[in-house]
Write an enzyme that holds these catalytic residues in place. Structure first.
Site, mmCIF file in Angstrom:
data_model
loop_
_atom_site.group_PDB
_atom_site.id
_atom_site.type_symbol
_atom_site.label_atom_id
_atom_site.label_comp_id
_atom_site.label_asym_id
_atom_site.label_seq_id
_atom_site.Cartn_x
_atom_site.Cartn_y
_atom_site.Cartn_z
ATOM 1 N N GLU A 195 0.834 -1.208 0.000
ATOM 2 C CA GLU A 195 0.000 0.000 0.000
ATOM 3 C C GLU A 195 0.866 1.255 0.000
ATOM 4 O O GLU A 195 0.365 2.361 0.184
ATOM 5 C CB GLU A 195 -0.881 0.022 1.246
ATOM 6 C CG GLU A 195 -1.931 -1.057 1.265
ATOM 7 C CD GLU A 195 -2.712 -1.018 2.559
ATOM 8 O OE1 GLU A 195 -3.716 -0.306 2.611
ATOM 9 O OE2 GLU A 195 -2.293 -1.676 3.530
ATOM 10 N N GLU A 274 -10.100 3.530 14.224
ATOM 11 C CA GLU A 274 -10.975 2.679 13.402
ATOM 12 C C GLU A 274 -10.958 1.256 13.969
ATOM 13 O O GLU A 274 -9.892 0.734 14.307
ATOM 14 C CB GLU A 274 -10.435 2.711 11.969
ATOM 15 C CG GLU A 274 -11.261 1.944 10.950
ATOM 16 C CD GLU A 274 -10.673 2.104 9.533
ATOM 17 O OE1 GLU A 274 -10.144 3.182 9.193
ATOM 18 O OE2 GLU A 274 -10.736 1.122 8.778
ATOM 19 N N LYS A 329 -16.770 1.457 1.940
ATOM 20 C CA LYS A 329 -16.017 0.763 0.889
ATOM 21 C C LYS A 329 -17.049 0.171 -0.053
ATOM 22 O O LYS A 329 -17.723 -0.813 0.308
ATOM 23 C CB LYS A 329 -15.174 -0.363 1.500
ATOM 24 C CG LYS A 329 -13.990 0.100 2.348
ATOM 25 C CD LYS A 329 -13.380 -1.094 3.077
ATOM 26 C CE LYS A 329 -12.115 -0.750 3.821
ATOM 27 N NZ LYS A 329 -11.756 -1.815 4.807
ATOM 28 N N ARG A 358 -9.134 -0.119 -0.795
ATOM 29 C CA ARG A 358 -8.864 -1.395 -0.147
ATOM 30 C C ARG A 358 -7.346 -1.609 -0.202
ATOM 31 O O ARG A 358 -6.652 -0.942 -0.959
ATOM 32 C CB ARG A 358 -9.558 -2.554 -0.886
ATOM 33 C CG ARG A 358 -11.051 -2.475 -1.037
ATOM 34 C CD ARG A 358 -11.803 -2.390 0.261
ATOM 35 N NE ARG A 358 -11.530 -3.389 1.256
ATOM 36 C CZ ARG A 358 -12.389 -4.314 1.680
ATOM 37 N NH1 ARG A 358 -13.594 -4.361 1.144
ATOM 38 N NH2 ARG A 358 -12.078 -5.159 2.644
ATOM 39 N N SER A 359 -6.881 -2.584 0.575
ATOM 40 C CA SER A 359 -5.429 -2.796 0.566
ATOM 41 C C SER A 359 -4.950 -3.275 -0.812
ATOM 42 O O SER A 359 -3.902 -2.857 -1.290
ATOM 43 C CB SER A 359 -5.021 -3.766 1.662
ATOM 44 O OG SER A 359 -5.829 -4.911 1.636
ATOM 45 N N LYS A 380 -10.081 7.840 2.491
ATOM 46 C CA LYS A 380 -8.894 7.125 2.968
ATOM 47 C C LYS A 380 -8.233 6.410 1.806
ATOM 48 O O LYS A 380 -8.873 5.633 1.090
ATOM 49 C CB LYS A 380 -9.267 6.116 4.058
ATOM 50 C CG LYS A 380 -8.039 5.356 4.576
ATOM 51 C CD LYS A 380 -8.303 4.667 5.889
ATOM 52 C CE LYS A 380 -8.586 3.210 5.699
ATOM 53 N NZ LYS A 380 -8.489 2.408 6.929
#
Ligand code: PEP
Ligand code: MG
Length: 403
Positions: A195, A274, A329, A358-359, A380
Site C-alpha cells: 500500500e 478505526e 467501501k 482497499r489494501s 482514505k
C-alpha cells in the site's frame, strides 16, 4: 443511451491478486475495476456469486437488450432516474453476481449515464449540491495484517494514518506527503508494504511517539496542521475473548482494551480510531465512545469491519451509539444504491463518512468521484504509490476545474 456491450475480465490488483474489471460500451467505453481487501470484515457481502470466473462469464453473456429496455422506460436524465435504472439492473442480476462485480457494473452504467448528460460522474452525482472536498486520510505505516515484519516484528495496529487539514485539497495532499516523508526519516524505514506504507518492527507506542513528533514538526516548522489516526483492525487479533497483542506480547480483555485505547487517545491526541473493538462488539464501541467523552477528549470512533457499508449494521451502530464515523467501501456491499443509503443515513445521524480504498487496489479512481458526488467528509487512501495517488490526483483535477 444504447449499450452495445458489457465486457468483464480479470485483472491483477496491486498485490497481484485477480479482481474484476467491467467495461460498459456505448458510443464510448466506461471502465471500472474493483479493489480487493486483505483484512475483510466477516459481514461483507460475498465478492463473487460463485467465483470470479462465473461472475465474468455471467456478465459477458448478459443480454444487453434487457439492459437497453430499462433505458426505454427511463431516460436517466437526472441522478434520481439513474438510480432507478440501477435499481432495475439489480433486479436483473440478483444473486447472479457478487459485490465486487456489481460495484464495477453499476459504476460503469452511472459513468455512461453521466456522459450522456454531458457530465462527469462526480458532477452527475452532485446535481444541485455545491461540491465539497473530503479531507485525505493517508496510510503512512502498515502493521498487523498489512505489515510484513521487520526481523519478524511489526506493530499490531494495521494502519497509522495522517489526516491533514489544509485550505485546499491539494494543500492537504502536500501536508500528508510531508508527514509521510518525515516519518520515513524518523523511523529509519527503508521498505514499504504493497500500500506504499512504511514497514517497521517498532511497537504501536513507539510508532505513535514518532507520529506525534512529526505532527509537532509540521506545526512548529511548517505552520501546518495534521492529525493522527489509527486503524486498529482489532478483529484480526481478537481470539477467545481476548485481544492478543504480539509486539509486545500481552492479552487484553474487553475492559482493558477499552482503557488501553482511551489512554492512547489521551496520550497521543488521536483524532481517529478505526475498529478499536471486535466486529461483533457494538456495545464495546459504545463503552469506548463514553470513556472518550468522560476524559474530555475528542476522537472519532470509526466503524469498518463493524459496519461493512451495510445500512442495517449502520442502523444497529446508531441505535447502540457505537460510532461517530463510518468507513464506506463500495465493494463491501456492491450496490451503489446501498452505498448512497449508508451515506444518507450517516449524514442524518451526524456520523462522518470516510470513503475508502482497499489494501489491494487498481488504477481505478471511481472512489474520488464518489467522494465528491456523495459529499463524503474524508477519503482514505495511501500517500505513496500510483494506485493510491491516482485517487488523490483525480480529486486535485476536480478541484482545479472548479477554481
Ligand atoms: C481497512 O481495513 O481499512 C483496509 C483498507 O483494509 P482491507 O482493504 O485489507 O480490508
Ligand atoms: Mg479498516
Amino acid at each position: 443511451m444504447i449499450i452495445k456491450k458489457v465486457i468483464a475480465k480479470a485483472i491483477r490488483d496491486s498485490r497481484g491478486e485477480k479482481t474484476i474489471k467491467v467495461t460498459v460500451k456505448t458510443s464510448r467505453k466506461f471502465k471500472t475495476s474493483s479493489p480487493f481487501g486483505k483484512s475483510t470484515g466477516k459481514y461483507e457481502a460475498k465478492p463473487y456469486s460463485k467465483n470470479l470466473t462465473s461472475d465474468i462469464s455471467y456478465i459477458n453473456k448478459l443480454d444487453v437488450d434487457n439492459l437497453n429496455k430499462l433505458f426505454q422506460k427511463n431516460d436517466g436524465k437526472t441522478i434520481a432516474q439513474a438510480f432507478l435504472i440501477l435499481q432495475d439492473t439489480e433486479k436483473l442480476v440478483k444473486n447472479k453476481i457478487g459485490a465486487n462485480s456489481l460495484f464495477a457494473l453499476e459504476a460503469g452504467l452511472l459513468k455512461a449515464l453521466a456522459y450522456e448528460n454531458k457530465k462527469e460522474l462526480w458532477e452527475f452525482l452532485t446535481s444541485k449540491n455545491k461540491p465539497a472536498f473530503p479531507r485525505p486520510v493517508g496510510n503512512a505505516i502498515g502493521g498487523g495484517l498489512h505489515g510484513e515484519g521487520i526481523q519478524k516484528k511489526e506493530p499490531d495496529f494495521q494502519e497509522f494514518l495522517f489526516i491533514s487539514n489544509g485550505r485546499t485539497f491539494s494543500e492537504c495532499v502536500e501536508i500528508n506527503e510531508l508527514a509521510y516523508n518525515l516519518t520515513g526519516k524518523l523511523l529509519g524505514a527503508w521498505t514499504k508494504n504493497d500500500e506504499g506504507a512504511w514497514l517497521t518492527g517498532k511497537t504501536n507506542e513507539e510508532v505513535l511517539m514518532i507520529l506525534d513528533n512529526v505532527r509537532q514538526i509540521i506545526k512548529n516548522e511548517y505552520k501546518k496542521e495534521v492529525d493522527i489516526g489509527v486503524d486498529i483492525a482489532s478483529s484480526s487479533f481478537y481470539k477467545d475473548n481476548k485481544y492478543n497483542y504480539k509486539n509486545p506480547a500481552v492479552d487484553l480483555n474487553k475492559k482493558h482494551q477499552i482503557l488501553y485505547i482511551n489512554e492512547l487517545i489521551r496520550r497521543y491526541k488521536l483524532f481517529y480510531v478505526e475498529d478499536p473493538l471486535d466486529e461483533n462488539d457494538f456495545t464495546g464501541f459504545k463503552e469506548l465512545s463514553k470513556e472518550i467523552k468522560k476524559t474530555g477528549n475528542k476522537c472519532h470512533v470509526v466503524g469498518d469491519d463493524l459496519t461493512t457499508t451495510n445500512p442495517e449494521r449502520l442502523k444497529k451502530a446508531i441505535k447502540n451509539k457505537s460510532i461517530d464515523a463510518i468507513i464506506v467501501k463500495p465493494n463491501q456491499i456492491g450496490s451503489l444504491l446501498k452505498v448512497k443509503e449508508v451515506i444518507e443515513i450517516a449524514r442524518k445521524n451526524r456520523i462522518k463518512t470516510i470513503i475508502s480504498h482497499r489494501s489491494g487496489e487498481t488504477k481505478d479512481s471511481t472512489i474520488a468521484d464518489l467522494a465528491i458526488g456523495f459529499r463524503c467528509d474524508f477519503i482514505k487512501t495511501g500517500i505513496h504509490g500510483k494506485v493510491r495517488t491516482r485517487k488523490l490526483r483525480r480529486l486535485i483535477e476536480i478541484e482545479k476545474k472548479l477554481r
